[in-house]
Scaffold this active site. Structure first.
Site, PDB file in Angstrom:
ATOM      1  N   THR A   1      85.236  34.254  39.342  1.00 39.91           N
ATOM      2  CA  THR A   1      84.672  33.130  40.105  1.00 39.91           C
ATOM      3  C   THR A   1      84.262  31.983  39.196  1.00 39.91           C
ATOM      4  O   THR A   1      84.455  30.812  39.522  1.00 39.91           O
ATOM      5  CB  THR A   1      83.429  33.600  40.899  1.00 39.91           C
ATOM      6  OG1 THR A   1      83.861  34.550  41.868  1.00 39.91           O
ATOM      7  CG2 THR A   1      82.727  32.460  41.585  1.00 39.91           C
TER       8      THR A   1
ATOM      9  N   SER B   1      88.798  39.515  39.004  1.00 41.99           N
ATOM     10  CA  SER B   1      88.569  40.809  38.329  1.00 41.99           C
ATOM     11  C   SER B   1      88.886  42.009  39.221  1.00 41.99           C
ATOM     12  O   SER B   1      88.924  43.143  38.734  1.00 41.99           O
ATOM     13  CB  SER B   1      87.146  40.908  37.767  1.00 41.99           C
ATOM     14  OG  SER B   1      86.214  41.197  38.775  1.00 41.99           O
TER      15      SER B   1
ATOM     16  N   THR C   1      82.829  38.965  38.511  1.00 43.32           N
ATOM     17  CA  THR C   1      81.677  39.876  38.629  1.00 43.32           C
ATOM     18  C   THR C   1      82.037  41.210  39.288  1.00 43.32           C
ATOM     19  O   THR C   1      81.346  42.201  39.085  1.00 43.32           O
ATOM     20  CB  THR C   1      80.531  39.232  39.446  1.00 43.32           C
ATOM     21  OG1 THR C   1      80.990  38.976  40.777  1.00 43.32           O
ATOM     22  CG2 THR C   1      80.046  37.955  38.807  1.00 43.32           C
ATOM     23  N   ASP C   2      83.116  41.220  40.077  1.00 41.51           N
ATOM     24  CA  ASP C   2      83.379  42.419  40.892  1.00 41.51           C
ATOM     25  C   ASP C   2      83.588  43.681  40.059  1.00 41.51           C
ATOM     26  O   ASP C   2      83.127  44.754  40.437  1.00 41.51           O
ATOM     27  CB  ASP C   2      84.589  42.195  41.809  1.00 41.51           C
ATOM     28  CG  ASP C   2      84.266  41.202  42.915  1.00 41.51           C
ATOM     29  OD1 ASP C   2      83.068  40.940  43.144  1.00 41.51           O
ATOM     30  OD2 ASP C   2      85.206  40.681  43.555  1.00 41.51           O
TER      31      ASP C   2
HETATM   32  N1  ASP Z   1      86.306  38.244  43.018  1.00 43.38           N
HETATM   33  C1  ASP Z   1      85.632  37.625  41.894  1.00 43.38           C
HETATM   34  C2  ASP Z   1      86.007  38.386  40.643  1.00 43.38           C
HETATM   35  O1  ASP Z   1      85.507  39.454  40.423  1.00 43.38           O
HETATM   36  C3  ASP Z   1      84.172  37.641  42.103  1.00 43.38           C
HETATM   37  C4  ASP Z   1      83.348  37.021  41.015  1.00 43.38           C
HETATM   38  O2  ASP Z   1      83.787  36.704  39.942  1.00 43.38           O
HETATM   39  O3  ASP Z   1      82.130  36.823  41.278  1.00 43.38           O
HETATM   40  O4  ASP Z   1      86.836  37.926  39.886  1.00 43.38           O
END
Ligand code: ASP
Length: 336
Positions: A12, A54, A85-86
């Site tokens: 993100t 991710s 973050t995932d």
């Molecule tokens: N879907 C995103 C990822 O994990 C979520 C994030 O980065 O907060 O790449």
């Protein structure tokens, strides 16, 4: 001035809005343009080995990151990985096992909102990460997020939207970052004098089976040929159900007789497992000599299992490595 390498991998933090949803488009160089203040305390270069949400990151990318850091280790004083973050907690755990005893910090960060939005948490997280990676006391793999510094083996994503997305599980945060100040709770640099070590392989055939009331044990028979290790995410402190057919015990027996690894973990995130407490756990653990997670996070158990499988599938060697404490992953070390 410290020399830092920013490793941009997508997520993100680097995403832009597209017609089909957020997608990582912002490069490492562009990310750096949002934190010009960093030039006051370090020199930063950037590199972009891949650009992924991710959700699409797995062992393949973990090995790419470990190899990239191995190759550039002498050139830089610290590393900051921008990551989605995932699956960040999994990557942080995997890198904690792949890169051990690092006197140089390997910081992983990301954000809940893209860096180009006005109300983003990305700029604070990135600047905090670079600041932390430039600190003399920082070392080993950690996550810097929402003002907290969490050991790479102790993080769990507990919130999908809030800026304090990550918690440190069964272990205090290493430090907090408030404004520009880093306040260390665990200041232990140099306590471990072993040389840095890098691993370059991971076992991939690991299956996680989450129990629900009424789960069928014989499903595990079908999985046995395809996997080298089975992690059972049990209830509470840990136990194996018996709904009258003995199918779970039979399955575990088959897996262990076939030289496979079976590990017990718990679906309860805090305070860990202890299979010796209840009859439903005690008997199975003793009969099949199964290692259990104790206070390790599930992410750490999965990554550690993969890391050990990259070295051995011998059950005794597996157990010894599994119960060795690495980057603060395990406090409770059982006797014997
Ligand atoms: N879907 C995103 C990822 O994990 C979520 C994030 O980065 O907060 O790449």
């Amino acid at each position: 001035m410290k020399k830092i390498l920013l490793i941009a991998t997508g997520g993100t933090i680097a995403s832009k809005h597209t017609e089909s949803g957020l997608s990582p488009k912002i490069t490492g160089k562009e990310l750096l343009s949002y934190i010009p203040e960093a030039k006051n305390f370090c020199r930063i270069e950037s590199i972009q080995p891949f650009s992924l949400d991710s959700t699409n990151v797995c062992w393949e990318q973990w090995l790419i990151l470990a190899e990239l850091i191995r190759k550039t280790y002498q050139e830089y004083d610290g590393f900051v990985i921008c990551h989605g973050t995932d699956t960040m907690a999994y990557t942080a755990a995997a890198l904690s096992y792949l890169i051990q005893n690092s006197q140089k910090p390997i910081v992983i960060t990301g954000s809940q909102k893209p860096i180009d939005l006005p109300d983003t948490d990305a700029r604070t997280n990135l600047l905090d990460s670079v600041r932390f990676a430039s600190d003399d006391r920082a070392h080993d793999v950690c996550i810097v997020f929402g003002g907290s510094v969490i050991a790479g083996t102790r993080a769990k994503k507990e919130r999908t939207k809030s800026y304090n997305a990550f918690s440190s599980i069964n272990y205090p945060p290493i430090a907090v970052i408030q404004d520009k100040r880093i306040i260390f709770y665990i200041d232990d640099k140099g306590r471990n004098s072993k040389p840095v070590s890098f691993s370059d392989s991971l076992g991939q055939k690991v299956f996680l089976y989450r129990l629900i009331p009424g789960s069928a044990g014989n499903v595990l028979d079908v999985l046995m040929d395809r996997y080298d290790a089975l992690i059972i995410e049990s209830f509470g402190v840990g136990g194996i159900p018996d709904y009258g057919d003995g199918s779970f015990r039979q399955a575990i027996r088959k897996w262990t007789l076939n030289g496979k690894i079976v590990v017990m973990a718990t679906q309860v995130p805090n305070e860990g497992s202890d299979m010796s407490v209840y009859e439903v756990g005690h008997a199975v653990k003793n009969e099949y000599n199964i290692p259990e997670s104790y206070d390790m996070t599930l992410e750490a158990v999965i990554a550690k299992t993969m890391w050990i499988l990259g070295k051995t599938q011998n059950r005794n060697e597996f157990k010894e490595l599994f119960y060795a404490s690495i980057n603060h992953d395990l406090l409770f070390v059982p006797e014997g």
